[in-house]
Motif scaffolding. Structure first.
Motif, mmCIF file in Angstrom:
data_model
loop_
_atom_site.group_PDB
_atom_site.id
_atom_site.type_symbol
_atom_site.label_atom_id
_atom_site.label_comp_id
_atom_site.label_asym_id
_atom_site.label_seq_id
_atom_site.Cartn_x
_atom_site.Cartn_y
_atom_site.Cartn_z
ATOM 1 N N THR A 106 0.824 -1.215 0.000
ATOM 2 C CA THR A 106 0.000 0.000 0.000
ATOM 3 C C THR A 106 0.858 1.265 0.000
ATOM 4 O O THR A 106 1.969 1.285 0.527
ATOM 5 C CB THR A 106 -0.938 0.026 1.228
ATOM 6 N N ASP A 107 0.282 2.306 -0.597
ATOM 7 C CA ASP A 107 0.927 3.613 -0.503
ATOM 8 C C ASP A 107 0.068 4.539 0.355
ATOM 9 O O ASP A 107 0.233 5.742 0.331
ATOM 10 C CB ASP A 107 1.102 4.195 -1.919
ATOM 11 N N ASN A 108 -0.829 3.903 1.073
ATOM 12 C CA ASN A 108 -1.740 4.688 1.912
ATOM 13 C C ASN A 108 -1.176 4.752 3.328
ATOM 14 O O ASN A 108 -1.072 3.738 4.024
ATOM 15 C CB ASN A 108 -3.123 4.013 1.888
ATOM 16 N N ASP A 109 -0.831 5.946 3.759
ATOM 17 C CA ASP A 109 -0.168 6.084 5.043
ATOM 18 C C ASP A 109 -1.084 5.707 6.203
ATOM 19 O O ASP A 109 -0.642 5.172 7.217
ATOM 20 C CB ASP A 109 0.328 7.528 5.200
ATOM 21 N N HIS A 110 -2.374 5.955 6.017
ATOM 22 C CA HIS A 110 -3.332 5.631 7.076
ATOM 23 C C HIS A 110 -3.337 4.118 7.335
ATOM 24 O O HIS A 110 -3.274 3.666 8.485
ATOM 25 C CB HIS A 110 -4.729 6.104 6.668
ATOM 26 N N ILE A 111 -3.397 3.352 6.257
ATOM 27 C CA ILE A 111 -3.383 1.890 6.411
ATOM 28 C C ILE A 111 -2.075 1.458 7.055
ATOM 29 O O ILE A 111 -2.030 0.608 7.945
ATOM 30 C CB ILE A 111 -3.564 1.208 5.031
ATOM 31 N N ARG A 112 -1.019 2.054 6.571
ATOM 32 C CA ARG A 112 0.310 1.700 7.087
ATOM 33 C C ARG A 112 0.364 1.914 8.609
ATOM 34 O O ARG A 112 0.771 1.038 9.371
ATOM 35 C CB ARG A 112 1.329 2.583 6.368
ATOM 36 N N GLN A 113 -0.081 3.077 9.029
ATOM 37 C CA GLN A 113 -0.026 3.394 10.461
ATOM 38 C C GLN A 113 -0.960 2.484 11.265
ATOM 39 O O GLN A 113 -0.644 2.073 12.381
ATOM 40 C CB GLN A 113 -0.397 4.867 10.707
ATOM 41 N N LYS A 114 -2.092 2.176 10.664
ATOM 42 C CA LYS A 114 -3.077 1.325 11.350
ATOM 43 C C LYS A 114 -2.464 -0.047 11.639
ATOM 44 O O LYS A 114 -2.566 -0.563 12.751
ATOM 45 C CB LYS A 114 -4.303 1.185 10.443
ATOM 46 N N VAL A 115 -1.851 -0.612 10.621
ATOM 47 C CA VAL A 115 -1.267 -1.952 10.798
ATOM 48 C C VAL A 115 -0.122 -1.893 11.793
ATOM 49 O O VAL A 115 0.021 -2.760 12.670
ATOM 50 C CB VAL A 115 -0.772 -2.511 9.442
ATOM 51 N N LEU A 116 0.693 -0.870 11.692
ATOM 52 C CA LEU A 116 1.911 -0.825 12.519
ATOM 53 C C LEU A 116 1.633 -0.342 13.941
ATOM 54 O O LEU A 116 2.523 -0.395 14.792
ATOM 55 C CB LEU A 116 2.946 0.086 11.845
ATOM 56 N N SER A 117 0.415 0.086 14.185
ATOM 57 C CA SER A 117 0.117 0.596 15.530
ATOM 58 C C SER A 117 0.206 -0.499 16.588
ATOM 59 O O SER A 117 0.316 -0.226 17.766
ATOM 60 C CB SER A 117 -1.272 1.228 15.549
ATOM 61 N N GLU A 118 0.167 -1.724 16.143
ATOM 62 C CA GLU A 118 0.264 -2.839 17.094
ATOM 63 C C GLU A 118 1.684 -3.050 17.597
ATOM 64 O O GLU A 118 1.916 -3.831 18.503
ATOM 65 C CB GLU A 118 -0.170 -4.146 16.408
ATOM 66 N N TYR A 119 2.623 -2.378 16.975
ATOM 67 C CA TYR A 119 4.024 -2.666 17.281
ATOM 68 C C TYR A 119 4.665 -1.507 18.034
ATOM 69 O O TYR A 119 4.191 -0.360 17.959
ATOM 70 C CB TYR A 119 4.781 -2.952 15.988
ATOM 71 N N PRO A 120 5.762 -1.788 18.757
ATOM 72 C CA PRO A 120 6.451 -0.715 19.466
ATOM 73 C C PRO A 120 6.894 0.377 18.499
ATOM 74 O O PRO A 120 7.183 0.098 17.325
ATOM 75 C CB PRO A 120 7.679 -1.413 20.073
ATOM 76 N N THR A 121 6.983 1.572 18.988
ATOM 77 C CA THR A 121 7.338 2.707 18.136
ATOM 78 C C THR A 121 8.671 2.480 17.425
ATOM 79 O O THR A 121 8.846 2.838 16.258
ATOM 80 C CB THR A 121 7.445 3.990 18.992
ATOM 81 N N SER A 122 9.589 1.857 18.137
ATOM 82 C CA SER A 122 10.917 1.653 17.546
ATOM 83 C C SER A 122 10.806 0.845 16.247
ATOM 84 O O SER A 122 11.504 1.115 15.270
ATOM 85 C CB SER A 122 11.839 0.929 18.532
ATOM 86 N N VAL A 123 9.888 -0.127 16.265
ATOM 87 C CA VAL A 123 9.699 -0.948 15.060
ATOM 88 C C VAL A 123 8.829 -0.201 14.043
ATOM 89 O O VAL A 123 9.178 -0.084 12.868
ATOM 90 C CB VAL A 123 9.047 -2.304 15.417
ATOM 91 N N SER A 124 7.704 0.300 14.518
ATOM 92 C CA SER A 124 6.739 0.870 13.572
ATOM 93 C C SER A 124 7.322 2.073 12.822
ATOM 94 O O SER A 124 7.091 2.233 11.622
ATOM 95 C CB SER A 124 5.450 1.261 14.279
ATOM 96 N N THR A 125 8.100 2.885 13.510
ATOM 97 C CA THR A 125 8.647 4.065 12.854
ATOM 98 C C THR A 125 9.617 3.675 11.744
ATOM 99 O O THR A 125 9.540 4.171 10.610
ATOM 100 C CB THR A 125 9.385 4.953 13.880
ATOM 101 N N GLU A 126 10.497 2.756 12.096
ATOM 102 C CA GLU A 126 11.500 2.383 11.094
ATOM 103 C C GLU A 126 10.880 1.624 9.922
ATOM 104 O O GLU A 126 11.259 1.826 8.775
ATOM 105 C CB GLU A 126 12.607 1.542 11.762
ATOM 106 N N VAL A 127 9.912 0.764 10.215
ATOM 107 C CA VAL A 127 9.248 0.015 9.130
ATOM 108 C C VAL A 127 8.460 0.976 8.240
ATOM 109 O O VAL A 127 8.527 0.906 7.014
ATOM 110 C CB VAL A 127 8.334 -1.090 9.699
ATOM 111 N N SER A 128 7.736 1.861 8.890
ATOM 112 C CA SER A 128 6.927 2.811 8.120
ATOM 113 C C SER A 128 7.803 3.675 7.208
ATOM 114 O O SER A 128 7.522 3.858 6.023
ATOM 115 C CB SER A 128 6.134 3.686 9.089
ATOM 116 N N GLN A 129 8.883 4.160 7.792
ATOM 117 C CA GLN A 129 9.793 5.009 7.017
ATOM 118 C C GLN A 129 10.393 4.216 5.838
ATOM 119 O O GLN A 129 10.492 4.712 4.718
ATOM 120 C CB GLN A 129 10.910 5.475 7.949
ATOM 121 N N TYR A 130 10.732 2.972 6.127
ATOM 122 C CA TYR A 130 11.318 2.139 5.061
ATOM 123 C C TYR A 130 10.302 1.899 3.935
ATOM 124 O O TYR A 130 10.632 2.007 2.751
ATOM 125 C CB TYR A 130 11.788 0.799 5.631
#
Lengths: 344, 773
Positions: free
Chosen positions: B92-116
């Motif tokens: 997906t290129d939808n940031d909302h979906i991306r954040q929704k899925v990654l919200s389950e994970y610690p910030t350290s993971v979600s931030t780096e994955v999202s940015q990647y």
């Protein structure tokens, strides 16, 4: 290393007249050259042609009328079938609508290896040049330049390609020093005008000499007897560059900038080993290059003395010289050097 | 399902400026049967290398880029998410979906994955900044190329700063990938070589990296290093097998020695294994070489399945031509096949320890069937009871049963109809057997003398257009008029949009049989009350233009326009036809009328009747422009059936001589056009003998010259296009030509001053050539 101030605005008169070497009667070719000479011309070779205010002002001050703009390269198709355009120009500043633009295409010899494709390729090249011209200037352009380092073995196909381009345009070509010296072997391209490339003359891996321009190297190709069947412009360097080479000098890469300040300011990664030459002492990625200890970088600058000495060599030959083109059009290059000191 | 691959389509087409002619072509087929289910064993990422003669990479190439391996690696990091969710996240290129899925994970993971993932989305479109497969600047601008160097800068900065190892490795992958696409191969290699081994890893991601590393070496012509690494990717990656397989073969085009770069004994096996899945060597040899070495079992499985499929292919009928005289075409058990099959069984016994007993039973059962032992095949098949193998078992059970049939019975007929109906659905695995069932049942019908049913098992009604067999047509008419339930079903199944009743349709074609055989009384009797015989059908399919009684000066084949036939005598008495199309009944009436007048009319009527009949018989001959039109087919569909020796044959003869195994492949044109010109000459000469009109006589003499020319084409000296390599007449007027073209000197000497001759000179290049000699 010298860094010249913004002296260009003072250089206007330097471009209009300098050393004439005699009257027209004494030297008719020289006279012809000056009669046809116009204001300073430039090459632009990058993908993005966006001019800053410094450059725009400089073009006005120097009364530049003509700019040679690289549109794209023509390469062997690789994964695609047949020759393909590569490195297409991304953007051209609309300021250039007011200038006389000469599209330039760089052709790799391999792109023309199949003689049966040349006619078709030339049609495609023509179509793409016209499309780019229309895109940025709203019109097609009559004169183009083709840049190719052709050799004896590739001349036949290249000249055939030029015949087709000549059919479509007033076609100019670039000529390298070896093509002047060995004209009988490499042949003379079937066009009305050429540009002698007086830069990138040396060996990049040889850190003992400036590869951008060295009058001795020019003199090894051109002497007082040298002539060429077609009139020439002369392209001269005003750029700086940084050469990167590995330990064995097998692989040499270029950074199209003067990196001296960076190299000085990062002693943890670079150590100066001689004037302008630095050695990598710790792994790093610099300007997208993966650098390892032992690799070397050398900063090379275009030097007034080398330019003027080279011009002297050329003027003492029997070459018919018309105009001069400076390489490269960007604010860094045109502020690099005091252009008024070039004996154009 | 039987797979048919047309091997040869040989078209001999030769035209000359003055004398044109068309040849015909013959064809051959390779038939293989795809019965064995290759999905009974787990082959992992090697699925594209299962043996499939119809599709490249088992059809997986079309399925798009493989990503299962990569998604699994993601799941090692994103353990709370399913593969499906991860797939959405990754693409997906939808940031909302991306954040929704990654919200389950610690910030350290979600931030780096999202940015990647944001970075990757940018870096992936398009693949290459500098090389575009377009000559259109508009397309180029549309593609929004990016700057690889700028992207490398970003990736490198993050590679140095992110804390998560997998994300760091993914940036490393992007760096090498972008170096590759930016044509900076040295830098890609240098970067990879400097990576610590824990960053390289040995999971799917490591092979993504290795693939581009190999690519950098390949572009620098370090071919052996590239090939060795492509091999590693092929053998170990899940997603990149097809690409690595192709790249390996590119790198190996110069046959470089890569052994020095293969480190372990298992790696040393890779060249052999990849050669085997390329079909360049025996799978059995590869299995033998694997021996006890610890290769991925999925690699063993793919080689085993390929070996079984290879045996299946070997048991299928090889290339054959024309009519089917022998059968069955599957399985064909030879001594060689028996040896191969036995060796494979022994090999599986020795090395297939990881296979479960039901997998072994299925494989052994099928090999036994291929080797001709149906009883043993059935016994072993009965050992398979698991639900997951039920589809495979069902197919094999039916296969074994049908193969054992030796006569046709009402029950078997009924069963066959069910299977033929089942063939409407690709989903039912029984569909695979349709051709085998048809072959068997078609044969048994024929053996039982039931020509029509045998025909209908394989063919649509309209196949009779090109088969001129009276016994077959009679049997079809009988079947149409019978109350045979299966026969009625078969007729309905093969009607294929024809709106006529079967009786009317086949009776019409029986009439055509008599037309072709010039039994005009019989034809008229059959067609007089037949709607098809009295109508012209859509697009004039059952019509023929009245200009079939005309002739031409320049026998060009390029136009279908009947007005190319310039002679208009047919419009006047005695025939007085209109310039229009004729139904078959109108045609036969005209022919019979001419024959009658040619015998009983006044002298001028006899003369012109002979002239018009000469035109007709010339025009329907194998060089005439109505040769196909007579049959309701185009002139260019005039290929003929050939036997295995490539000799012209007629299906009708084979039917009458009871030489066929069944009636598959009988729908090629059976009507071998008359090359014999005596009938044409007879009428032209009769006309000539009754005429004192110099212009008409000049034209008739020219037409006789065309007959001579046809004789020349089909002379012993020149066999026209029968087979490749046949010598064909090249239009030169030499001694051989002079021997046959006897009317030309007469035409020139006797009629050289006529208007017709001058007109013919303008139109006919060959005549000009002759005249100038």
């Amino acid at each position: 290393m010298l860094k010249y101030c913004y002296a260009i605005l003072l250089a206007t008169t330097a471009f209009s007249c300098t050393d004439h070497n005699g009257t027209p009667e004494e030297n008719p070719k020289r006279f012809q050259s000056e009669m046809s000479s116009s204001a300073t011309q430039f090459y632009h070779w990058k993908k993005s042609l966006v001019l800053d205010d410094v450059t725009k002002d400089a073009l006005k001050t120097m009364e530049t009328k003509r700019v040679y703009v690289r549109y794209f390269d023509l390469e062997e198709g690789g994964q695609f079938s047949g020759p393909q355009p590569t490195y297409l120009i991304d953007t051209i500043d609309q300021v250039l609508k007011d200038y006389d633009i000469v599209p330039v295409i760089y052709v790799k010899n391999e792109a023309l290896s199949d003689v049966y494709q040349i006619e078709q390729t030339s049609k495609k090249v023509k179509s793409l040049i016209d499309e780019i011209s229309m895109y940025y200037f709203g019109k097609t352009i009559k004169t183009i330049q083709v840049d190719c380092d052709w050799t004896k073995s590739t001349a036949k196909n290249y000249f055939y390609f030029l015949e087709w381009m000549n059919y479509y345009y007033d076609t100019e070509v670039t000529i390298r020093l070896h093509q002047i010296k060995y004209a009988e072997e490499t042949g003379v391209p079937p066009v009305g005008k050429g540009t002698l490339m007086c830069y990138n003359v040396g060996n990049l891996a040889d850190f003992d000499r400036n590869s951008i321009l060295d009058a001795q190297i020019v003199a090894s190709y051109i002497n007082s007897e040298t002539s060429y069947p077609i009139p020439l412009d002369v392209a001269l360097p005003i750029y700086d560059q940084t050469v990167v080479k590995n330990r064995t000098s097998e692989h040499v890469r270029l950074i199209n900038e003067n990196c001296l300040e960076d190299l000085k300011n990062h002693p943890r990664h670079f150590k100066e080993v001689s004037d302008g030459t630095y050695e990598v002492i710790a792994d790093t990625i610099y300007r997208t290059f993966a650098l390892s200890p032992g690799m070397q970088l050398q900063v090379e600058e275009s030097e007034i003395s080398a330019i003027n000495e080279s011009l002297e060599v050329i003027r003492n030959s029997n070459l018919v010289i018309n105009d001069y083109i400076l390489y490269h059009l960007d604010s860094t290059s045109i502020t690099n050097i005091n252009l008024s000191e070039i004996n154009l | 399902m039987k797979q048919k691959i047309t091997l040869l389509t040989v078209l001999a087409l030769w035209c000359h400026s003055a004398f044109g002619a068309c040849g015909d072509y013959y064809y051959g087929q390779v038939s293989t049967y795809d019965v064995f289910d290759q999905t009974i064993l787990d082959v992992g990422g090697f699925r594209p290398f299962l043996l499939d003669l119809s599709n490249t990479y088992y059809g997986d190439e079309e399925a798009g880029e493989q990503d299962a391996g990569n998604l699994k690696v993601w799941q090692q990091l994103l353990t709370k998410s399913s593969i499906d969710v991860i797939k959405i996240l990754v693409y997906t290129d939808n940031d909302h979906i991306r954040q929704k899925v990654l919200s389950e994970y610690p910030t350290s993971v979600s931030t780096e994955v999202s940015q990647y993932l944001q970075y990757v989305h940018k870096a992936n479109t398009p693949i290459n900044t500098n090389t575009v497969n377009t000559w259109s600047y508009a397309d180029y601008k549309e593609s929004q190329p990016y700057d690889t160097d700028a992207l490398i800068d970003i990736a490198y900065e993050r590679y140095n700063t992110v804390s998560n190892l997998q994300v760091k490795r993914r940036y490393a992958y992007q760096i090498v990938r972008l170096y590759f696409y930016g044509k900076r191969y040295d830098d890609g290699i240098a970067f990879y070589d400097r990576m610590p081994s824990d960053e390289k890893g040995n999971d799917e991601l490591s092979y993504y990296l290795l693939d581009f590393y190999a690519g950098c070496h390949f572009r620098l012509k370090n071919t052996s290093i590239a090939a060795a690494n492509y091999l590693r990717v092929w053998a170990n990656s899940y997603d990149r097998k097809i690409g690595a397989y192709r790249s390996y073969h590119f790198a190996q085009q110069k046959d470089v020695d890569i052994s020095q770069h293969l480190k372990t004994s298992t790696e040393q096996l890779y060249p052999t294994l990849i050669a085997n899945v390329s079909g360049f060597a025996s799978e059995q040899d590869a299995i033998r070489q694997i021996g006890n070495q610890s290769v991925d079992p999925t690699l063993y499985n793919v080689l085993l399945l390929r070996a079984v499929k290879s045996l299946e292919n070997a048991a299928s009928e090889s290339t054959r031509y024309g009519l089917k005289e022998e059968g069955p075409s599957f399985p064909i058990v030879s001594d060689e096949l028996f040896k191969r099959g036995s060796a494979l069984k022994s090999l599986v016994h020795q090395s297939g320890k990881h296979l479960d007993s039901e997998q072994q039973s299925l494989i052994f059962s099928y090999i036994d069937y291929l080797l001709g032992d149906i009883a043993s095949a059935n016994t072993k098949l009965s050992n398979t009871t698991s639900a997951k193998y039920m589809d495979s078992k069902k197919v094999l059970k039916v296969l074994y049963e049908v193969s054992g049939w030796d006569s046709i019975t009402p029950d078997r007929e009924q069963t066959m109809m069910q299977w033929l109906d089942t063939s409407q659905s690709d989903d039912d695995p029984i569909f695979k057997l349709t051709d085998i069932v048809k072959e068997r049942v078609g044969h048994l019908y024929l053996k039982d003398g039931q020509l029509a049913k045998s025909f209908l098992v394989h063919n649509q009604w309209n196949a009779v257009n090109e088969i001129f067999s009276l016994p077959l047509l009679d049997d079809l008419i009988d079947l149409a008029n019978s109350n045979d339930k299966i026969g009625t079903q078969l007729l309905a199944l093969r009607q294929n949009g024809i709106t006529s009743s079967p009786n009317e349709y086949f009776t019409y074609h029986k009439g055509m049989y008599y037309l072709v055989n010039q039994d005009y009384d019989q034809e008229r009797e059959l067609l007089e009350n037949n709607n098809l015989g009295n109508s012209i059908g859509s697009k004039g399919r059952r019509s023929i233009h009245a200009r079939v009684f005309s002739n031409w000066i320049n026998p060009s084949y390029s136009s279908d326009d009947p007005k190319a036939m310039t002679d208009s005598v047919f419009l006047s008495k005695p025939l007085a036809l209109s310039d229009t199309t004729l139904s078959r009944v109108e045609l036969v009436n005209a022919i019979q009328s001419l024959h009658h007048l040619s015998q009983n009319g006044k002298e001028w009527e006899q003369k012109l009747s002979h002239y018009l009949l000469g035109n007709y018989y010339y025009n329907i001959s194998n060089q005439g422009r109505y040769r196909g039109n007579l049959l309701g087919i185009g002139n260019y569909r005039t290929y003929h059936q050939r036997d295995r020796f490539n000799t012209l044959v007629r299906s009708a003869d084979y039917i009458e001589e009871n030489k066929l195994y069944n009636m598959e492949y009988i729908n090629a044109n059976d009507f071998i056009y008359s090359g014999e010109m005596s009938q044409v000459r007879k009428h032209y000469r009769a006309a000539l003998s009754l005429s004192d009109d110099e212009e008409l006589n000049a034209r008739i003499t020219y037409l006789l010259a065309l007959c001579d020319q046809k004789d020349l084409y089909y002379s012993q000296e020149y066999i026209h296009g029968d087979k490749w390599g046949d010598k064909v007449y090249d239009g030169t007027y030499d001694d051989v030509a002079a021997k046959y073209l006897k009317s030309l000197p007469v035409l020139k000497e006797k009629f050289g001053n006529t208007d017709f001759y001058q007109q013919a000179l303008k139109s006919c290049g060959f005549l000009r050539h002759y005249d100038a000699m």
